[in-house]
Design a protein around this motif. Structure first.
Motif, short mmCIF file in Angstrom:
data_model
loop_
_atom_site.label_atom_id
_atom_site.label_comp_id
_atom_site.label_asym_id
_atom_site.label_seq_id
_atom_site.Cartn_x
_atom_site.Cartn_y
_atom_site.Cartn_z
N GLY A 71 0.81 -1.23 0.00
CA GLY A 71 0.00 0.00 0.00
C GLY A 71 0.83 1.27 0.00
N LYS A 117 3.26 1.67 -4.84
CA LYS A 117 4.06 1.11 -5.94
C LYS A 117 3.20 0.91 -7.18
N THR A 118 2.09 0.24 -6.95
CA THR A 118 1.21 -0.04 -8.08
C THR A 118 0.68 1.25 -8.68
N THR A 119 0.36 2.19 -7.80
CA THR A 119 -0.15 3.47 -8.30
C THR A 119 0.89 4.16 -9.16
N GLN A 146 -0.27 -6.88 -11.37
CA GLN A 146 0.07 -7.49 -10.09
C GLN A 146 -0.70 -8.77 -9.79
N1 LIG Z 1 -8.38 3.41 -7.24
C1 LIG Z 1 -8.08 3.77 -6.00
N2 LIG Z 1 -8.95 4.49 -5.28
C2 LIG Z 1 -8.68 4.86 -4.04
N3 LIG Z 1 -7.56 4.52 -3.38
C3 LIG Z 1 -6.65 3.80 -4.04
C4 LIG Z 1 -6.88 3.37 -5.36
N4 LIG Z 1 -5.83 2.65 -5.76
C5 LIG Z 1 -4.98 2.62 -4.71
N5 LIG Z 1 -5.47 3.30 -3.67
C6 LIG Z 1 -4.80 3.52 -2.39
O1 LIG Z 1 -3.55 4.05 -2.64
C7 LIG Z 1 -2.59 3.47 -1.78
C8 LIG Z 1 -1.46 2.87 -2.61
O2 LIG Z 1 -1.93 1.69 -3.28
P1 LIG Z 1 -1.02 0.82 -4.23
O3 LIG Z 1 -1.93 -0.22 -4.81
O4 LIG Z 1 -0.34 1.69 -5.18
O5 LIG Z 1 -0.02 0.14 -3.24
P2 LIG Z 1 1.11 -0.93 -3.51
O6 LIG Z 1 2.34 -0.30 -3.08
O7 LIG Z 1 1.02 -1.41 -4.88
O8 LIG Z 1 0.70 -2.07 -2.49
P3 LIG Z 1 0.84 -3.66 -2.61
O9 LIG Z 1 2.21 -3.96 -2.29
O10 LIG Z 1 -0.11 -4.13 -1.58
O11 LIG Z 1 0.44 -3.98 -3.98
C9 LIG Z 1 -3.33 2.45 -0.94
O12 LIG Z 1 -3.58 3.01 0.33
C10 LIG Z 1 -4.61 2.21 -1.67
O13 LIG Z 1 -5.65 1.94 -0.75
#
Ligand SMILES: Nc1ncnc2c1ncn2[C@@H]1O[C@H](COP(=O)(O)OP(=O)(O)OP(=O)(O)O)[C@@H](O)[C@H]1O
Ligand SMILES: Nc1ncnc2c1ncn2[C@@H]1O[C@H](COP(=O)(O)OP(=O)(O)OP(=O)(O)O)[C@@H](O)[C@H]1O
Ligand SMILES: [Mg+2]
Ligand SMILES: [Mg+2]
Lengths: 334, 306, 346, 618, 285
Positions: free
Chosen positions: B50, B53-55, B99
């Motif tokens: 969270g 990264k994915t964002t 992912q």
């Molecule tokens: N479409 C969305 N709408 C609202 N919040 C979002 C959305 N996508 C991601 N988030 C929030 O943004 C934050 C970052 O999410 P992200 O998916 O980028 O994390 P990550 O680093 O990829 O995590 P993981 O390792 O679990 O995949 C999280 O708190 C998530 O809840």
């Protein structure tokens, strides 16, 4: 919160726009219709009496003048909005000079009462059964039930109504078949009246429910078929969660949002009434009012019904849109 | 030196909720880095679940608009709303591995469709044999074959198989940049090695740059040139992979390294975490701080108060 | 620590479970679980590792009595001896299975991030899952859940949250909480920590371990992450192409594997600070629809000899709790040394 | 619910069936139920009891025979104590009023009320009879309390008909109520005063029922002349669907039904011996004094030639039309006078020989197209199905099925068309201009007339004329505007009980025929102009209503019509009005035709004086 | 394809039954092309004859052979209902999927138009069209007009499903697999909404056939053209149920129920075919 208010504001603008365009479209449609309210009134007044041709010509002139239908369309349109904004929809032409809104308001509680109730029942029954049928796809009982539901649905409404009429009005005459309430009660908040209204509503409502719930059943069954294969359903099943809970809280609940939108629209639509129910059961309502109005070229009345209906539909959709985030916690307000 | 990808001060804020509560999530805050076009590298992103990264990856792919900042690919702005031709052009250069493999395939559709479509579109061919060949080649690279995949629906495949299919698909257009979001989370160690080796050879032999998102520090160390470590939307440390991982500086980076399970004491059941480290790492959460460049080439986020 | 003498809780015998389909013009048989015999004990954590698509999830589905078409148990049994009585989940009726679910047997599905109903608050979900097996209501139930969440380091607030409001790690913990709140005797987990960062992963594993210890439950779990097995499992079983090829106490499995595939698996792990080129296995995983003759690993095995190509090696017991299915298990040791980086054995 | 009902809650015991008659009102749901101002079209009901039970005016003319001894030639002197009195040139009319008539509030009815009614309407455009008053009345005065004197703008020997109820007429307004009303046009007159034997008891705010109660001083109304109305309560209710009506009658909740489908009637007759129709047997229905016909648009060049109109007439098959529309229960008429009321006596009977001998020149030969036995033939056709219910007596057959109609004669029709310059191309007639002979037949959207129109169009089509039935919900507008080729409807409507034809004929004068495209007032929808016709009309205008010469002129009109065939008279508009003898008996019928049984006619109130409750029925 | 069809028949009893029902009705309706009688004519046979070997479905009170009458009526109504349903499905799918997928102002504009169409009462509009077109108002024109009013409900329904699909990973995956928007919508999202499309298809067909009945009753269509609506209209206006000419009502009702049951069963089995996961569910989960 502020973002949400902006969203509400935008949505409200859209609501007004929908009402504006919807009502304008109806205005145009009704005023383009060649049915002349003057001729309709004249026909009613002179039918079966021997009016002399001169008298009829004189009457025609008087009526044309009185109804103000000789003005240019744009002027009429402008006047219409000016009046509407003051909450006045003008006099009905088939019932001149009674305000069109009065006629509508008189029919409204009946139509809305009957249709809202039966639509809600229809919706609830259809969705629950549709949800069950979509979930227990192999249940013999629900399959049979689905077939019955789908089998009733295409039967033309008045045939279903007629069968009810014969069964409960004639063969086993236990239920009233005409009118909104009995002649022997006084309208008001007294038990006799309410009981009478309720018993009078049973047959019309039942007939509406019988032919109506199949549609919701089909819809829900279809929506559910996407949900049953979701992981959270499988997991809940594996955890031995109570089946009713799964159907209600997992399956139906997740498929519900679109059905709610549709319900809102349908509820908005009840403001146009049901012609056939009103005829078969002599039930008071907006449906036949609309027919009379259209047939009599009564723009004001058509517009009054339409304005109520357009506003109701637009409002219903508006409300559902606002509630969306509540119904589906995942939704992001844009 | 020309840049392949330039991420400039990118932030992303999500707004959640509705009627009553509204929450704003800063998924990514002020992320900046760039990849060079001449020197292909494997650029790793590591971080908390969270942490954004994915964002970040989605923004690079142009699937999400940054709230602030901009991302340039070969000098052109990555734009979600660009014309179709431009987007296609972009996609033939940048390909993702998503992912969650269970989500990445339409459960109603056969898996091969994605591969086929990719081949048809980006190899500009409609010759069936050529498409099949391309698909099979790509699948072979990840230990599958077209024969195994053809005609199957996603639910008929194991998680690892799906993940490999996703990678195979992304390889078909031979893109200069691959954005791989936890591409090996669901495969066994052996396959993981072969895929990681594959990424490596893509870089070394074909000049493909890879943005590699992972939780697996070991493979990150093993293949990546540079990495960034993210915590709650912020880059807390960035630099040469080995430099950083050998000797992490930021509290969270250190916690991360310390948390890596080792097989050395297999069967001993050692799972404790040093509470001090945890506290230190959590201490930086919510503080802005500043990224400071260090002499060894890395940047570390420091906080005034610390 | 040895659990050798603990009573058995699960006895799987000659289990074969295939995916069989013949529908809409497609017919296919995938022998995902092919003749597995294994025993699990009370209070034991049993890790299952293996190649991707080797049938781990399928096997575990049988154990969790989550057998749905097209998966079918072709033969064999999977018998639990719960405190409430014995049950063969491979052949039990839905009602029998229902009776033990969650109370005695709980399951954490693969992809457990998406197993929570998105429109239901966590508290409700807890109620759905656990109220009946626990036999508690209202306040008592809530207290119990809150206490349990506390153990999972989750604040009571999460009960009022929707799944999407939680981070991945939290959701994972909630799922674990769901699976453990009823103190089942047997917990099945399929890749429960895949999506987590190492910090959270460690926490979660710690938790599973703690709860298992506390409740005296048995856990069987699948993961690809050998380091997780190394730190959590009491025993590890390796599945290759639908077969159990080796099982043994964790330490032995890591330091003295007796099957070439195990050896390879252990050896292929890279470590931080280590950049040496690691070989991946030659060849591709066998196709379970048409597995190779003899030992299924033979096409990729450096030690393969003739017999391997013809005859299926039996699962031999070669030490306390240690069994392997390899004609040449005695020759595996050098292999380990050849592939493992220096210092690992230290 | 809009408004509180009038009066207090009546309980069921308040309407014992031996004191209550329940009548079907065909108006449908009344849109503005609290509107009782019948002098303004405010959306209230008329046939809900309002004009039947509470209204009165100078004279009534029953479409049937009228109560014996109480009426003369079906004319009742109601508020007028005797017949109308005109001066010599019909430019003034004097009326003597009855004394001792009281409004239900106890105020006496006087000449002032009549004068007020006339003046108010004359001066207020938009009121129902304001056109009639303003175009005709120059001055109205009350020389004394019981005399009214009219000075007309132009001579008119039929001026009294404005105050002569057939279906309704200019009802008298209570001056003492309306003189205080500022805007009559928006005054709802609720509750209404009554000049008739009943007053409003209560009504449904939704407009589906009205309950009327007998006045204690009913003998202070004109009804005293006829007799005491028997029911204490009369309930008018709307039952829109036929099935609903049938069930309600069989359940004993309805005594009089306005109209049913032919089939519905046959079935209830079959199943419920207590139910009666107008005729004791087949065809049961009551013939309205209206004549259903095929109306040609004379401004359409297709129908300019009378040979074409005759050809189309001879193509028709009376039996098919009777069967298709009424299943045989039609009362046919070959002449332009409806076969109802006293007309068979005055027209059909006397003219029968003329018709039998009527010769038509087809251009190649002369034929006698009339068939006096059609009625018998139809009776034979329906006998297998209805058996004894079908009369066998020749007179009875003639009364029920009509005096005769034209033989279908395709050959003659073809000769006529050929003579008119039409040619036949295969099975298709072409106009002299070489176009296909093609037009659409406007039919109303439902009911027997619709069925009739369909079979007519079909018969023409089968004989090489491309006619197709076109359903038109706005048939009134379109016929009025001349926007049609052929319409099935009626352009003839008479008093029924009286031989005078001015009811429809006066408006046939060529001076009223509108230009093409303009709206045609009153009845001459076909826009038929004929100098001979104008002469007849002018002759009738010049004589008194009751002058026996009127019938002679009527015969002249019929003959002229035959020669010109401006429209094709077909049959009476039969209404399936039925009554139940379960609680009340003594209803009018063909044997005792003392009143028109059709419930929305305001003459119906005479029925209530003649019926009696059935002993021990409730 | 053939194998799919064969297996559907072999393994899916619903499909087989549905197919049989629909086939029977379609064949029956197609027979009208060979009708020996002109079905618009009345009084061509003895009226009110019960079903017999000569008149299989009896004759009605208008002297028409009900077999050919119904055959033509079903042909007309099915074609009409299908046309309306197909046309309005095309609009609702396009609008629903586009609106859900593209979002933003496209969504707002489409939903705005959508709402207006929902809100405007259809009846006065139909009446207007009737008055303007008059005899030019044939079944096809009516179908077109009704199709214009039959889509908005379903478009919203589809949109609400599409909204969820937009954010699913596989949509993004499809985009990066080079699929065009059209392809994404038609091949990725459409299968998801297919169950809804089928369900609304039937509801819409019923709605249009029902509205056609109402219009016939009000005289706004040509009641002498046999359709299911006009057949029942005439039966009603001849009090067929009261008089005991039951075959005039019962047979068309049976046929229409058969039609929709058949369609329902086909839809159910098609849904199963489209969703491989539910295919498995039926195998006895
Ligand atoms: N479409 C969305 N709408 C609202 N919040 C979002 C959305 N996508 C991601 N988030 C929030 O943004 C934050 C970052 O999410 P992200 O998916 O980028 O994390 P990550 O680093 O990829 O995590 P993981 O390792 O679990 O995949 C999280 O708190 C998530 O809840
Ligand atoms: N529903 C199904 N129908 C047909 N084959 C299936 C189905 N589910 C799984 N399989 C096949 O069965 C084999 C074993 O799958 P399984 O999911 O048990 O693997 P796994 O060991 O859990 O792999 P991973 O580690 O990648 O999750 C695979 O070849 C897979 O393709
Ligand atoms: Mg991620
Ligand atoms: Mg798995």
């Amino acid at each position: 919160m502020q973002g949400y208010l902006i969203f509400v504001g935008k949505r409200l603008l859209q609501l007004f726009a929908v009402v504006f365009f919807g009502v304008s479209a109806t205005f145009l449609v009704t005023h383009l219709s060649p049915v002349s309210p003057v001729e309709a009134s004249l026909g009613r007044m002179t039918a079966r009496s021997n009016f002399s041709p001169e008298a009829i010509v004189a009457m025609r002139e008087a009526l044309t003048d009185m109804y103000g239908v000789n003005e240019p369309l744009l002027v009429q349109y402008w006047n219409f909005w000016v009046r509407l904004l003051q909450g006045d929809l003008g006099p009905s032409l088939i019932a001149f000079p009674t305000p069109a809104m009065d006629l509508v308001m008189r029919a409204l509680p009946w139509t809305v009462g009957l249709l809202v109730t039966s639509t809600l029942i229809t919706w609830i029954v259809g969705n629950i059964l549709g949800g069950l049928a979509g979930y227990y796809q192999n249940s013999k009982f629900l399959k049979a039930f689905g077939i019955v539901a789908i089998g009733i649905q295409p039967i033309p409404y008045y045939i279903v109504a007629f069968i009810l009429l014969i069964i409960f009005g004639f063969v086993w005459p236990v239920l009233p078949i005409s009118g909104g309430f009995s002649m022997t009660v006084t309208p008001g908040w007294n038990w006799n009246f309410i009981a009478s209204v309720l018993t009078h509503a049973i047959l019309p409502a039942t007939s509406l429910v019988l032919v109506g719930f199949g549609g919701w059943f089909l819809g829900m069954r279809a929506l559910v078929s996407n949900v049953v294969t979701e992981d959270y359903v499988t997991y809940a099943e594996l955890a031995g969660v109570n089946r009713n809970t799964i159907v209600g809280g997992y399956v139906i609940r997740n498929a519900l949002v679109p059905q709610l939108t549709a319900l809102a629209m349908t509820l908005g639509g009840v403001f146009s009434g049901t012609i056939i129910t009103e005829q078969v059961f002599n039930y008071p309502g907006l449906g036949s009012l609309m027919i009379d109005a259209v047939g009599g070229g009564d723009y004001s009345l058509v517009l009054a019904v339409a304005t109520v209906s357009v506003t109701a539909v637009a409002l219903a959709i508006f409300i559902v849109d606002l509630m969306y985030p509540l119904l589906d916690p995942r939704v992001r307000a844009e | 030196m020309t840049t392949l990808l330039d991420v400039r001060d990118v932030s992303k804020r999500f707004t959640m909720g509705g009627l009553f509560g509204r929450k704003q999530v800063d998924a990514v805050m002020d992320a900046s880095f760039s990849l060079s076009a001449e020197k292909p590298e494997i650029f790793t992103i590591i971080g908390e679940s969270g942490s954004g990264k994915t964002t970040l990856a989605r923004m690079i792919l142009g699937l999400e608009d940054p709230s602030r900042g901009e991302i340039l690919f070969r000098g052109q702005k990555v734009d979600r709303h660009a014309g179709r031709a431009k987007r296609l052009e972009f996609m033939s250069n940048v390909q993702p591995v998503f992912q969650n493999p269970f989500e990445a395939f339409n459960p109603l559709k056969k898996i091969e469709r994605y591969l086929e479509s990719t081949a048809r579109r980006f190899l500009h061919t409609s010759d069936k044999a050529a498409i099949d060949r391309a698909m099979d080649e790509a699948l072979q690279k990840v230990g599958l074959s077209l024969r195994e995949v053809r005609g199957r629906f996603p639910h008929e495949m194991s998680g690892g198989q799906l993940q490999r299919c996703a990678i195979a698909r992304a390889l078909i257009p031979n893109p200069p940049l691959l954005v791989a979001d936890e591409p090996v989370s669901m495969v066994d160690a052996s396959l993981r090695m072969s895929i990681v080796n594959l990424l490596k050879s893509l870089r070394d032999d074909l000049g493909v740059s890879v943005i590699y998102i992972t939780h697996d520090l070991a493979t990150a160390y093993y293949i990546s040139n540079r990495l960034i470590i993210m915590q709650r939307g912020r880059i807390v440390e960035m630099g040469d992979a080995r430099t950083v991982l050998d000797n992490p500086e930021h509290a969270y980076s250190r916690l991360l390294k310390a948390s890596v399970l080792s097989t050395d004491d297999a069967g001993a059941g050692k799972l404790g975490t040093d509470p001090d480290m945890l506290r230190l790492a959590n201490g930086s959460v919510g503080q802005a701080g500043r990224l400071i460049d260090r002499a060894d080439g890395r940047s570390v986020r420091v906080y005034e108060s610390v | 620590m040895t659990l050798e003498n603990n009573p058995e809780i699960l006895k799987v015998e000659n289990l074969k479970a295939y995916y069989q389909m013949n529908y809409f013009g497609v017919s296919r048989e995938v022998r995902a679980v092919d003749d597995i015999t294994v025993t699990m004990r009370k209070n034991e954590v049993y890790g299952i590792a293996g190649e991707s698509s080797s049938g781990k999830t399928s096997f575990i589905k049988v154990l969790a009595a989550a057998i749905r078409p097209p998966l079918r148990v072709v033969s064999g049994t999977a018998k639990y001896s719960f405190s409430s009585g014995a049950i063969d989940v491979a052949h039990a009726t839905p009602d029998e299975v229902e009776a033990v679910r969650w109370k005695h047997l709980s399951y954490i599905m693969q992809g457990s991030m998406s197993v929570l109903n998105p429109v239901r608050r966590i508290g409700k979900t807890f109620h759905d899952f656990a109220a009946r097996p626990l036999g508690l209501k209202g306040k008592a139930f809530e207290d119990r859940v809150v206490a349990h969440l506390d153990r999972l380091k989750l604040p009571p607030d999460v009960l009022r949250a929707y799944p999407h409001e939680l981070s991945g790690g939290m959701r994972q913990r909630v799922t674990i909480g769901l699976a453990t709140v009823c103190h089942p005797e047997f917990i099945i987990a399929d890749e429960p920590t895949t999506a987590l960062d190492v910090v959270v992963q460690k926490e979660v594993l710690n938790l599973i371990r703690d709860i298992q210890k506390e409740m005296g439950a048995s856990v069987v779990f699948v993961t690809h992450d050998m380091s997780v097995h190394a730190n959590v499992a009491d025993r590890v079983g390796i599945i290759y192409a639908g077969r159990l090829v080796e099982e043994g106490p964790t330490r032995e499995m890591f330091f003295a594997p007796k099957h070439p595939y195990t050896a390879h698996l252990v050896a292929s792990l890279p470590r931080i600070g280590d950049t040496q080129q690691r070989p991946a296995l030659e060849g591709r995983p066998p196709n379970l629809a048409d597995p190779p003759q003899g030992c299924r690993f033979h096409p990729r095995c450096p030690l393969a000899i003739d017999i391997c190509r013809k005859e299926v090696p039996p699962l031999e017991t070669i030490g306390p709790d240690h069994r392997t299915a390899c004609w040449r298990w005695r020759d595996v040791a050098p292999l380990v040394h050849a592939t493992q980086p220096a210092g690992v054995m230290a | 619910w809009g408004q509180e009902a009038e009066g207090t809650a009546p309980d069921l015991a308040q309407f014992p069936r031996n004191e209550t008659v329940i009548v079907h009102n065909p108006e449908g749901v009344i849109r503005n139920p609290s509107w009782f101002n019948i002098w303004v079209n405010g959306g209230g009901g008329w046939s809900n009891g309002l004009h039947q039970l509470t209204m009165d005016t100078l004279w009534f003319i029953d479409p049937d025979a009228g109560v014996p001894e109480k009426s003369e030639n079906a004319i009742y002197y109601s508020l007028a104590s005797g017949p109308w009195e005109y001066n010599d040139d019909f430019s003034e009319m004097t009326v003597k009023l009855r004394e001792g008539i009281f409004w239900s509030d106890g105020v006496e009815f006087t000449a002032d009320d009549v004068v007020f009614t006339v003046e108010k309407q004359r001066d207020t455009p938009g009121m129902t009879w304001s056109g009639a008053m303003s175009t005709q009345v120059a001055e109205v005065t009350a020389p004394d309390k019981y005399t009214v004197h009219f000075k007309l703008k132009a001579p008119n020997s039929r001026f009294h008909t404005v105050f002569s109820v057939r279906w309704n007429a200019a009802w008298i307004m209570p001056k003492h109520v309306f003189e205080g009303v500022e805007d009559v046009l928006s005054y709802d007159y609720n509750p209404p005063l009554s000049l008739g034997p009943y007053t409003l008891h209560s009504f449904d705010p939704n407009g589906t029922w009205y309950i009327w109660e007998k006045r204690a001083d009913w003998d202070k109304t004109t009804m005293a002349l006829v007799g005491e109305p028997k029911p204490k309560y009369i309930i008018y209710r709307n039952n829109i669907s036929t099935d609903n009506r049938l069930i309600e009658m069989r359940n004993g909740n309805l005594d009089m039904i306005h109209d049913l489908s032919p089939e519905g009637t046959f079935s209830i007759m079959d199943q419920d011996p207590q139910v009666q129709g107008w005729f004791p047997g087949f065809p049961y229905a009551h013939p309205d004094p209206t004549l259903v016909m095929a109306v040609f648009n004379h401004q359409n060049p297709l129908f300019a030639d009378k040979r074409v109109r005759w050809a189309l007439t001879l193509m028709l098959d009376a039996r098919a039309m009777s069967m298709a529309s009424y299943r045989g229960a039609a009362t046919l008429s070959a002449i332009s006078v409806p076969p109802t009321g006293t007309h068979p006596r005055d027209y059909h009977g006397p003219l029968q020989d003329y018709l039998v001998n009527y010769e038509l020149d087809t251009g190649t030969r002369k034929i006698k197209p009339y068939d006096p036995n059609i009625g018998t033939q139809i009776a034979e056709m329906v006998r297998p199905q209805f058996g004894d219910a079908v009369p066998t007596d020749e007179d009875a057959i003639r009364n029920a099925f009509g005096y005769g109609w034209w033989k279908q004669d395709i050959a003659a029709a073809e000769e006529l068309l050929t003579a008119a310059g039409f040619t036949k191309n295969g099975n298709q007639w072409m106009t002299p201009e070489g176009q296909p002979f093609q037009f659409s037949v406007l039919v109303p959207s439902e009911g027997v007339v619709n069925r009739l129109g369909v079979i007519i169009a079909q018969t023409w089509a089968q004989n090489g004329v491309q006619a197709s039935a076109e359903v038109s919900p706005d048939i009134w507008d379109r016929t009025g505007a001349g926007d049609y080729a052929v319409e099935i409807g009626w352009a003839v409507e008479t008093w029924g009980g009286h031989p005078d034809l001015s009811f429809f004929l006066d408006s046939y004068h060529s001076e009223y025929v509108a230009e093409p495209g303009a709206t045609q007032p009153a009845r001459n929808w076909m826009r038929w102009k004929n100098p001979g016709l104008d002469t007849i009309i002018e002759n009738i205008r010049a004589i008194d209503f009751n002058d026996p010469k009127g019938t002679e002129y009527g015969h002249e009109f019929v003959k002229l019509h035959l020669d010109d065939m401006p429209n094709i008279p077909i049959m009476a508009y039969n209404v399936f009005s039925i009554q139940s003898n379960r609680y009340w008996t003594g209803w009018p019928n063909a044997d005792a035709p003392y009143a028109n049984p059709v419930t929305n006619w305001s003459n119906g109130k005479y029925i209530f004086t003649q019926i009696t409750p059935v002993e021990g029925a409730s | 394809m053939f194998a799919v069809f064969r297996d559907l028949i072999r393994y899916n009893l619903e499909f087989a039954i549905g197919l049989v029902l629909v086939t029977i009705v379609v064949i029956f309706a197609s027979l009208s092309f060979f009708s020996p009688v002109d079905t618009t004519l009345i009084y061509m046979t003895m009226p009110d004859m019960p079903p017999s070997t000569q008149y299989w479905f009896g004759t009605n009170s208008r002297g028409q052979d009900m077999f050919w009458q119904l055959s033509t009526a079903f042909k007309n109504s099915l074609i009409f209902g299908f046309t309306v349903a197909v046309l309005s499905r095309i609009i609702s799918i396009t609008v629903g999927l586009l609106s859900g997928y593209i979002g933003g102002w496209v969504d707002r504009v489409l939903m705005f138009i959508n709402d207006i169409f929902v809100a405007v009462p259809i009846f006065p509009v139909l009446v207007l069209f009737y008055f303007v077109l008059r005899s030019n108002m044939d079944a096809m024109t009516l179908a077109l007009i009704m199709a214009c009013f039959g889509w908005p409900y379903d478009a919203r329904l589809i949109r609400s499903v599409a909204l969820g699909l937009k954010h699913r990973e596989f949509t993004r995956h499809a985009v990066f697999a080079g699929m065009s928007t059209r392809k994404v919508l038609l091949e990725e999202h459409l299968p998801y909404v297919m169950p809804i499309v089928f369900a609304t298809f039937m509801n819409n067909m019923l709605w249009s056939i029902g509205l056609e009945v109402t219009l016939a009753v009000l005289g706004l269509t040509n009641i002498n053209t046999p359709t299911v609506g006009t057949v029942l209209y005439w039966a009603n206006s001849h009090s067929a149920m009261v008089v005991g000419v039951w075959w005039w009502i019962v047979i068309p009702v049976i046929l229409i129920v058969m039609t929709f049951l058949g369609l329902f069963l086909l839809a159910v089995s098609m849904n199963e075919y489209i969703d491989p996961r539910s295919r498995l569910r039926r195998m006895g989960a």
